[in-house]
Design a protein around this motif. Structure first.
Motif, mmCIF file in Angstrom:
data_model
loop_
_atom_site.group_PDB
_atom_site.id
_atom_site.type_symbol
_atom_site.label_atom_id
_atom_site.label_comp_id
_atom_site.label_asym_id
_atom_site.label_seq_id
_atom_site.Cartn_x
_atom_site.Cartn_y
_atom_site.Cartn_z
ATOM 1 N N GLY A 37 0.836 -1.208 0.000
ATOM 2 C CA GLY A 37 0.000 0.000 0.000
ATOM 3 C C GLY A 37 0.865 1.249 0.000
ATOM 4 N N GLY A 38 0.240 2.369 -0.285
ATOM 5 C CA GLY A 38 0.962 3.637 -0.351
ATOM 6 C C GLY A 38 1.559 4.026 0.994
ATOM 7 N N THR A 39 0.858 3.696 2.056
ATOM 8 C CA THR A 39 1.253 4.103 3.408
ATOM 9 C C THR A 39 2.652 3.622 3.786
ATOM 10 N N VAL A 40 2.971 2.391 3.384
ATOM 11 C CA VAL A 40 4.233 1.802 3.865
ATOM 12 C C VAL A 40 5.439 2.171 2.999
ATOM 13 N N LEU A 65 1.052 -10.291 3.833
ATOM 14 C CA LEU A 65 -0.332 -10.453 4.263
ATOM 15 C C LEU A 65 -1.270 -11.004 3.206
ATOM 16 N N ASP A 66 -1.070 -10.538 1.956
ATOM 17 C CA ASP A 66 -2.127 -10.801 0.981
ATOM 18 C C ASP A 66 -1.634 -10.673 -0.454
ATOM 19 N N GLU A 67 -2.458 -11.116 -1.377
ATOM 20 C CA GLU A 67 -2.162 -11.006 -2.813
ATOM 21 C C GLU A 67 -3.472 -11.059 -3.587
ATOM 22 N N SER A 78 0.838 -6.777 -9.063
ATOM 23 C CA SER A 78 0.739 -7.784 -7.999
ATOM 24 C C SER A 78 1.454 -7.250 -6.757
ATOM 25 N N TYR A 79 1.042 -7.741 -5.604
ATOM 26 C CA TYR A 79 1.720 -7.325 -4.376
ATOM 27 C C TYR A 79 3.130 -7.882 -4.314
ATOM 28 N N HIS A 80 3.342 -9.027 -4.990
ATOM 29 C CA HIS A 80 4.710 -9.568 -5.026
ATOM 30 C C HIS A 80 5.637 -8.588 -5.760
ATOM 31 N N LEU A 129 1.225 -3.436 9.417
ATOM 32 C CA LEU A 129 -0.102 -3.304 8.802
ATOM 33 C C LEU A 129 -0.352 -1.882 8.324
ATOM 34 N N GLY A 130 -1.148 -1.783 7.249
ATOM 35 C CA GLY A 130 -1.797 -0.525 6.912
ATOM 36 C C GLY A 130 -3.260 -0.706 7.291
ATOM 37 N N ILE A 131 -4.096 0.192 6.855
ATOM 38 C CA ILE A 131 -5.536 0.043 7.107
ATOM 39 C C ILE A 131 -6.299 0.568 5.896
ATOM 40 N N GLY A 132 -7.309 -0.167 5.470
ATOM 41 C CA GLY A 132 -8.144 0.316 4.375
ATOM 42 C C GLY A 132 -9.064 1.421 4.881
ATOM 43 N N GLY A 135 -11.551 0.119 7.063
ATOM 44 C CA GLY A 135 -11.111 -0.550 8.294
ATOM 45 C C GLY A 135 -10.524 -1.926 8.065
ATOM 46 N N HIS A 136 -10.342 -2.335 6.780
ATOM 47 C CA HIS A 136 -9.780 -3.676 6.588
ATOM 48 C C HIS A 136 -8.309 -3.726 6.980
ATOM 49 N N ILE A 137 -7.884 -4.912 7.423
ATOM 50 C CA ILE A 137 -6.456 -5.177 7.646
ATOM 51 C C ILE A 137 -6.104 -6.399 6.799
ATOM 52 N N GLY A 138 -4.946 -6.340 6.113
ATOM 53 C CA GLY A 138 -4.727 -7.307 5.042
ATOM 54 C C GLY A 138 -5.881 -7.071 4.088
ATOM 55 N N PHE A 139 -6.577 -8.147 3.702
ATOM 56 C CA PHE A 139 -7.834 -7.976 2.973
ATOM 57 C C PHE A 139 -8.980 -8.574 3.784
ATOM 58 N N ASN A 140 -8.882 -8.515 5.101
ATOM 59 C CA ASN A 140 -10.013 -8.938 5.943
ATOM 60 C C ASN A 140 -11.011 -7.793 5.923
ATOM 61 N N SER A 162 -11.017 2.105 -4.086
ATOM 62 C CA SER A 162 -9.865 2.732 -3.435
ATOM 63 C C SER A 162 -8.546 2.245 -4.051
ATOM 64 N N ASN A 163 -8.481 0.957 -4.408
ATOM 65 C CA ASN A 163 -7.229 0.411 -4.951
ATOM 66 C C ASN A 163 -7.083 0.630 -6.460
ATOM 67 N N ALA A 164 -8.141 1.185 -7.101
ATOM 68 C CA ALA A 164 -8.091 1.434 -8.541
ATOM 69 C C ALA A 164 -6.965 2.413 -8.893
ATOM 70 N N ARG A 165 -6.538 3.242 -7.918
ATOM 71 C CA ARG A 165 -5.477 4.219 -8.212
ATOM 72 C C ARG A 165 -4.163 3.547 -8.625
ATOM 73 N N PHE A 166 -3.987 2.266 -8.294
ATOM 74 C CA PHE A 166 -2.754 1.569 -8.678
ATOM 75 C C PHE A 166 -2.874 0.888 -10.044
ATOM 76 N N GLU A 199 -7.679 11.204 4.820
ATOM 77 C CA GLU A 199 -8.653 10.178 4.422
ATOM 78 C C GLU A 199 -8.713 8.995 5.383
ATOM 79 N N LYS A 200 -7.719 8.891 6.286
ATOM 80 C CA LYS A 200 -7.739 7.796 7.262
ATOM 81 C C LYS A 200 -8.242 8.262 8.640
ATOM 82 N N ALA A 201 -8.479 9.570 8.801
ATOM 83 C CA ALA A 201 -8.802 10.106 10.138
ATOM 84 C C ALA A 201 -10.071 9.485 10.715
HETATM 85 C C1 GLP Z 1 -4.608 -2.705 0.497
HETATM 86 C C2 GLP Z 1 -3.946 -3.792 1.338
HETATM 87 C C3 GLP Z 1 -3.951 -3.439 2.795
HETATM 88 C C4 GLP Z 1 -3.524 -2.005 3.006
HETATM 89 C C5 GLP Z 1 -4.462 -1.073 2.294
HETATM 90 C C6 GLP Z 1 -4.160 0.398 2.526
HETATM 91 O O1 GLP Z 1 -5.977 -2.838 0.409
HETATM 92 N N1 GLP Z 1 -4.544 -5.054 1.164
HETATM 93 O O2 GLP Z 1 -3.096 -4.334 3.484
HETATM 94 O O3 GLP Z 1 -3.507 -1.707 4.378
HETATM 95 O O4 GLP Z 1 -4.319 -1.385 0.924
HETATM 96 O O5 GLP Z 1 -3.560 0.962 1.421
HETATM 97 P P1 GLP Z 1 -2.906 2.382 1.398
HETATM 98 O O6 GLP Z 1 -1.733 2.318 2.304
HETATM 99 O O7 GLP Z 1 -2.490 2.573 -0.027
HETATM 100 O O8 GLP Z 1 -3.923 3.348 1.868
#
Ligand code: GLP
Length: 240
Positions: A37-40, A65-67, A78-80, A129-132, A135-140, A162-166, A199-201
């Motif tokens: 994700g962008g955050t990390v 965490l996920d793919e 891909s996340y890889h 972790l980041g957070i969607g 509120g998702h973590i990973g893709f939970n 939200s992920n369409a930006r990538f 946007e995460k506040a």
């Molecule tokens: C994806 C990942 C999450 C991540 C989230 C946040 O959906 N699966 O693990 O926390 O993006 O992304 P960003 O950091 O770009 O806001």
């Protein structure tokens, strides 16, 4: 739960990287749970800088965490590929110690079992972790129940947009992903969640200033005994 607020994402990244350094230097076989994700990105940038100055990853194991389902590791979105680009190609981690769920596996159920076995053999020392925005973590994803083990998930509309930006367009975003379950995340000895920007506040205030709810998966981290929430002034602005 310990909340730390920094002036900028890059200062926050330096702090998060120092936590990784501590794990790398104190464990014989450190196991790092990693996120995308962008955050990390500022955090990985700083880790790469530290690696150039000698930080050793040769004994580390990494577990992502996920793919996305259907994307091969060399697919640019891909996340890889993200991990190769941001971190793995710049550090001395052994290729065989890098683990990312195989979203292109022909038998996804078998892949989830294989991944759980890897997690079982490599208890996570520090989970990043980041957070969607939902509120998702990973893709939970938010739901009335949360799954404990690695599983295939249908991505929510909110996550897809939200992920369409990538991606080139929203229609290219895969509709499914493989994600570690909440049990694997909560079993990590230490958890570090990063979130930055306006946007995460709102979700930060709900997840960490309110009750624990399965429709805000990140709120589960309130139940973990060693979690650090790393914010900037903006993402912390709605937290009381
Ligand atoms: C994806 C990942 C999450 C991540 C989230 C946040 O959906 N699966 O693990 O926390 O993006 O992304 P960003 O950091 O770009 O806001």
């Amino acid at each position: 739960m310990n909340i730390r607020v920094f002036d900028t994402p890059s200062e926050a990244g330096v702090y998060a990287a120092s936590l990784i350094e501590r794990v790398l230097q104190s464990q014989e076989k450190p196991v790092l749970g990693l996120a995308t994700g962008g955050t990390v990105i500022p955090f990985y940038r700083w880790l790469v800088e530290m690696a150039k100055r000698g930080l050793d990853f040769s004994h580390a194991v990494t577990l992502n965490l996920d793919e996305y389902v259907g994307l091969a590791p060399d697919h640019p979105q891909s996340y890889h590929a993200f991990m190769d680009q941001q971190l793995f190609s710049h550090i001395n981690v052994a290729r065989e110690n890098i683990h990312v769920p195989r979203g292109f596996a022909p038998d996804l159920e078998a892949e989830c079992d294989r991944y759980d076995e890897i997690i079982r053999r490599n208890p996570i020392d520090l989970q990043v972790l980041g957070i969607g925005v939902n509120g998702h973590i990973g893709f939970n994803e938010p739901n009335h129940t949360l799954l404990s083990h690695t599983h295939v998930v249908n991505l929510s509309k909110e996550t897809i947009s939200s992920n369409a930006r990538f991606f080139e367009s929203e229609s290219e975003v895969p509709r499914q992903a493989i994600t570690m379950g909440v049990q694997a995340i909560l079993s990590a000895k230490q958890i570090v969640l990063m979130a930055f920007g306006d946007e995460k506040a709102e979700i930060i205030a709900k997840a960490f200033g309110g009750e624990v709810r399965t429709d805000i998966p990140a709120s589960m981290l309130q139940l973990h005994r060693d979690t650090i929430i790393i914010l900037d002034q903006r993402s912390a602005s709605k937290l009381e």
